[in-house]
Design a protein around this motif. Structure first.
Motif, PDB file in Angstrom:
ATOM      1  N   PRO A  23     -17.084  18.243 -12.261  1.00 16.27           N
ATOM      2  CA  PRO A  23     -17.473  18.170 -10.433  1.00 16.27           C
ATOM      3  C   PRO A  23     -16.182  17.559 -10.238  1.00 16.27           C
ATOM      4  CG  PRO A  23     -19.532  15.791 -11.798  1.00 16.27           C
ATOM      5  CD  PRO A  23     -18.276  16.830 -13.043  1.00 16.27           C
ATOM      6  N   THR A  24     -16.010  17.296  -8.812  1.00 19.55           N
ATOM      7  CA  THR A  24     -15.375  16.832  -7.966  1.00 19.55           C
ATOM      8  C   THR A  24     -15.134  15.259  -7.104  1.00 19.55           C
ATOM      9  OG1 THR A  24     -14.682  18.827  -7.127  1.00 19.55           O
ATOM     10  CG2 THR A  24     -13.650  16.788  -6.283  1.00 19.55           C
ATOM     11  N   PRO A  25     -14.324  14.290  -8.339  1.00 18.22           N
ATOM     12  CA  PRO A  25     -14.230  12.993  -8.065  1.00 18.22           C
ATOM     13  C   PRO A  25     -15.315  12.822  -6.715  1.00 18.22           C
ATOM     14  CG  PRO A  25     -12.609  13.446  -9.383  1.00 18.22           C
ATOM     15  CD  PRO A  25     -13.336  14.510  -8.871  1.00 18.22           C
ATOM     16  N   THR A  26     -15.523  11.439  -6.633  1.00 17.99           N
ATOM     17  CA  THR A  26     -16.005  11.482  -5.056  1.00 17.99           C
ATOM     18  C   THR A  26     -15.739   9.889  -5.346  1.00 17.99           C
ATOM     19  OG1 THR A  26     -18.633  10.890  -5.752  1.00 17.99           O
ATOM     20  CG2 THR A  26     -17.372  13.758  -4.865  1.00 17.99           C
ATOM     21  N   VAL A  27     -16.033   9.253  -3.094  1.00 11.87           N
ATOM     22  CA  VAL A  27     -16.245   7.896  -3.659  1.00 11.87           C
ATOM     23  C   VAL A  27     -17.338   7.030  -3.831  1.00 11.87           C
ATOM     24  CG1 VAL A  27     -15.697   6.229  -2.092  1.00 11.87           C
ATOM     25  CG2 VAL A  27     -14.715   8.406  -1.533  1.00 11.87           C
ATOM     26  N   ASN A  28     -18.616   7.993  -3.806  1.00  9.99           N
ATOM     27  CA  ASN A  28     -19.861   7.345  -4.693  1.00  9.99           C
ATOM     28  C   ASN A  28     -20.548   7.769  -5.573  1.00  9.99           C
ATOM     29  OD1 ASN A  28     -19.409   5.022  -2.180  1.00  9.99           O
ATOM     30  ND2 ASN A  28     -20.019   6.529  -0.931  1.00  9.99           N
ATOM     31  N   GLY A  29     -20.199   9.135  -6.012  1.00 13.31           N
ATOM     32  CA  GLY A  29     -20.940   9.937  -6.128  1.00 13.31           C
ATOM     33  C   GLY A  29     -20.612   9.987  -7.799  1.00 13.31           C
ATOM     34  N   ASN A  30     -19.812   9.699  -8.362  1.00 12.57           N
ATOM     35  CA  ASN A  30     -19.424   9.990  -9.886  1.00 12.57           C
ATOM     36  C   ASN A  30     -20.670   9.203 -10.808  1.00 12.57           C
ATOM     37  OD1 ASN A  30     -17.332  10.686  -8.904  1.00 12.57           O
ATOM     38  ND2 ASN A  30     -16.418   8.788  -8.255  1.00 12.57           N
ATOM     39  N   TYR A  31     -21.439   8.672 -10.220  1.00 12.78           N
ATOM     40  CA  TYR A  31     -22.325   8.637 -11.435  1.00 12.78           C
ATOM     41  C   TYR A  31     -24.304   8.895 -10.906  1.00 12.78           C
ATOM     42  CZ  TYR A  31     -19.612   4.627 -13.027  1.00 12.78           C
ATOM     43  OH  TYR A  31     -17.962   4.408 -13.661  1.00 12.78           O
ATOM     44  N   ASN A  32     -24.232  10.202  -9.940  1.00 10.41           N
ATOM     45  CA  ASN A  32     -25.286  10.845  -9.688  1.00 10.41           C
ATOM     46  C   ASN A  32     -25.982  11.253 -10.793  1.00 10.41           C
ATOM     47  OD1 ASN A  32     -25.129   9.898  -7.652  1.00 10.41           O
ATOM     48  ND2 ASN A  32     -24.549  12.025  -6.694  1.00 10.41           N
ATOM     49  N   ARG A  33     -27.370  11.418 -10.727  1.00 12.77           N
ATOM     50  CA  ARG A  33     -27.211  12.227 -11.814  1.00 12.77           C
ATOM     51  C   ARG A  33     -28.652  13.366 -11.266  1.00 12.77           C
ATOM     52  NH1 ARG A  33     -26.856  10.466 -16.531  1.00 12.77           N
ATOM     53  NH2 ARG A  33     -27.080   8.428 -17.170  1.00 12.77           N
ATOM     54  N   ARG A  34     -28.412  14.377 -12.542  1.00 14.93           N
ATOM     55  CA  ARG A  34     -29.483  16.000 -12.202  1.00 14.93           C
ATOM     56  C   ARG A  34     -30.695  15.603 -11.628  1.00 14.93           C
ATOM     57  NH1 ARG A  34     -27.244  21.735 -14.714  1.00 14.93           N
ATOM     58  NH2 ARG A  34     -26.230  19.913 -14.805  1.00 14.93           N
ATOM     59  N   GLY A  35     -30.931  15.595 -10.599  1.00 18.54           N
ATOM     60  CA  GLY A  35     -32.431  15.898 -10.633  1.00 18.54           C
ATOM     61  C   GLY A  35     -32.876  14.399  -9.449  1.00 18.54           C
ATOM     62  N   VAL A  36     -32.233  13.679  -8.748  1.00 17.63           N
ATOM     63  CA  VAL A  36     -32.733  12.754  -7.625  1.00 17.63           C
ATOM     64  C   VAL A  36     -33.003  13.386  -7.382  1.00 17.63           C
ATOM     65  CG1 VAL A  36     -31.830  10.629  -7.190  1.00 17.63           C
ATOM     66  CG2 VAL A  36     -31.191  10.581 -10.088  1.00 17.63           C
ATOM     67  N   SER A  37     -32.262  13.936  -7.089  1.00 13.82           N
ATOM     68  CA  SER A  37     -32.951  14.963  -5.153  1.00 13.82           C
ATOM     69  C   SER A  37     -32.608  16.158  -5.423  1.00 13.82           C
ATOM     70  CB  SER A  37     -32.226  14.408  -4.027  1.00 13.82           C
ATOM     71  OG  SER A  37     -30.896  14.504  -4.095  1.00 13.82           O
ATOM     72  N   ALA A  38     -33.057  16.850  -4.355  1.00 11.38           N
ATOM     73  CA  ALA A  38     -32.853  18.213  -4.128  1.00 11.38           C
ATOM     74  C   ALA A  38     -31.842  18.426  -4.397  1.00 11.38           C
ATOM     75  CB  ALA A  38     -33.536  19.251  -3.378  1.00 11.38           C
ATOM     76  N   THR A  39     -30.732  18.161  -3.970  1.00 12.70           N
ATOM     77  CA  THR A  39     -29.270  18.257  -4.142  1.00 12.70           C
ATOM     78  C   THR A  39     -28.251  17.781  -5.055  1.00 12.70           C
ATOM     79  OG1 THR A  39     -28.770  17.519  -1.868  1.00 12.70           O
ATOM     80  CG2 THR A  39     -29.173  19.555  -1.609  1.00 12.70           C
ATOM     81  N   SER A  40     -28.718  17.019  -5.855  1.00  9.63           N
ATOM     82  CA  SER A  40     -28.172  16.359  -6.923  1.00  9.63           C
ATOM     83  C   SER A  40     -27.830  16.762  -7.652  1.00  9.63           C
ATOM     84  CB  SER A  40     -28.345  14.526  -6.800  1.00  9.63           C
ATOM     85  OG  SER A  40     -29.469  15.043  -7.644  1.00  9.63           O
ATOM     86  N   GLY A  41     -26.864  16.660  -8.469  1.00 10.89           N
ATOM     87  CA  GLY A  41     -26.216  17.189  -9.598  1.00 10.89           C
ATOM     88  C   GLY A  41     -25.371  15.800  -9.889  1.00 10.89           C
ATOM     89  N   ASP A  42     -25.274  16.404 -11.214  1.00 11.63           N
ATOM     90  CA  ASP A  42     -24.531  15.133 -11.787  1.00 11.63           C
ATOM     91  C   ASP A  42     -23.206  14.571 -11.718  1.00 11.63           C
ATOM     92  OD1 ASP A  42     -26.516  14.409 -13.996  1.00 11.63           O
ATOM     93  OD2 ASP A  42     -25.856  16.124 -15.623  1.00 11.63           O
ATOM     94  N   GLY A  43     -22.466  13.430 -11.883  1.00 10.42           N
ATOM     95  CA  GLY A  43     -21.154  13.056 -11.608  1.00 10.42           C
ATOM     96  C   GLY A  43     -20.620  12.506 -12.587  1.00 10.42           C
ATOM     97  N   LEU A  44     -19.272  12.256 -12.103  1.00  6.56           N
ATOM     98  CA  LEU A  44     -18.014  12.618 -12.873  1.00  6.56           C
ATOM     99  C   LEU A  44     -18.434  12.051 -14.187  1.00  6.56           C
ATOM    100  CD1 LEU A  44     -15.262  14.275 -14.193  1.00  6.56           C
ATOM    101  CD2 LEU A  44     -14.054  12.607 -12.612  1.00  6.56           C
ATOM    102  N   ALA A  45     -18.803  10.532 -13.515  1.00  2.93           N
ATOM    103  CA  ALA A  45     -19.114   9.967 -14.585  1.00  2.93           C
ATOM    104  C   ALA A  45     -20.109   9.519 -16.032  1.00  2.93           C
ATOM    105  CB  ALA A  45     -19.240   8.267 -14.634  1.00  2.93           C
ATOM    106  N   THR A  46     -21.151  10.895 -15.243  1.00  6.52           N
ATOM    107  CA  THR A  46     -21.659  11.214 -16.081  1.00  6.52           C
ATOM    108  C   THR A  46     -22.364  12.443 -16.717  1.00  6.52           C
ATOM    109  OG1 THR A  46     -24.140  10.081 -13.455  1.00  6.52           O
ATOM    110  CG2 THR A  46     -24.455  11.869 -16.064  1.00  6.52           C
TER     111      THR A  46
END
Length: 177
Positions: A23-46
């Motif tokens: 995934p593209t590095p972002t300012v806030n979303g690098n630790y996102n996890r897939r499934g948290v919301s309808a549009t979330s995906g795994d972030g780079l750090a994850t």
């Protein structure tokens, strides 16, 4: 040849799962996890945290001893995946842009256009296992490849030298030739 015997190819490793690339590095979303919301995906750090971290001990266990199976290491990961063997110099030949078997002295001609097309099509490593067993002169071949320059880089250097020579060529020096 199966993935279980030889490991997944490089293009397959990148495309494995639903994630075709990191995934593209972002300012806030690098630790996102897939499934948290309808549009979330795994972030780079994850994603990166799913891979084992290389350690100095990995080199000592490059022969993949069974004692490393349960360790959180690269040899442990390979053993759990059922991959056996050592780095295949034929794969490294092709990875570096040489024809398969080049480091073994096999005389084959493959045009630069063919090599470039194989890379564009993602088939450059088809039917060449990354790891293998019982390859003669394996260590010597890998040492040779480790000391080699990638041919595509040598072409750029040679073109620069020729251009520099031609630019500085004078009519006087042309008469001396």
């Amino acid at each position: 040849m199966t993935e279980r015997e030889h490991g997944i190819n490089l293009a397959g490793a990148v495309a494995k799962g639903d994630q075709p690339m990191f995934p593209t590095p972002t300012v806030n979303g690098n630790y996102n996890r897939r499934g948290v919301s309808a549009t979330s995906g795994d972030g780079l750090a994850t994603i990166v945290n799913q891979f084992p971290t290389p350690t100095a001990q990995d080199a000592k266990n490059a022969t993949l001893p069974p004692s490393q199976t349960d360790r959180d290491s690269i040899p442990g990961h390979l053993l759990r995946a059922g991959i056996v063997g050592q780095l295949n110099p034929d794969w490294v030949d092709v990875l570096m842009g040489f024809p398969r078997g080049w480091s073994a002295g096999v005389q084959t001609y493959v045009s630069i256009e063919t090599i470039q097309q194989q890379w564009r099509d993602g088939i450059w490593e088809d039917d060449i296992p990354r790891v293998s067993t019982k390859i003669s002169n394996r260590a010597k071949r890998l040492r040779c490849l480790g000391n080699a320059i990638v041919p595509q880089c040598a072409v750029v250097i040679a073109a620069y030298v020729v251009e520099h020579y031609l630019r500085n060529l004078t009519t006087e020096s042309m008469c001396m030739v």
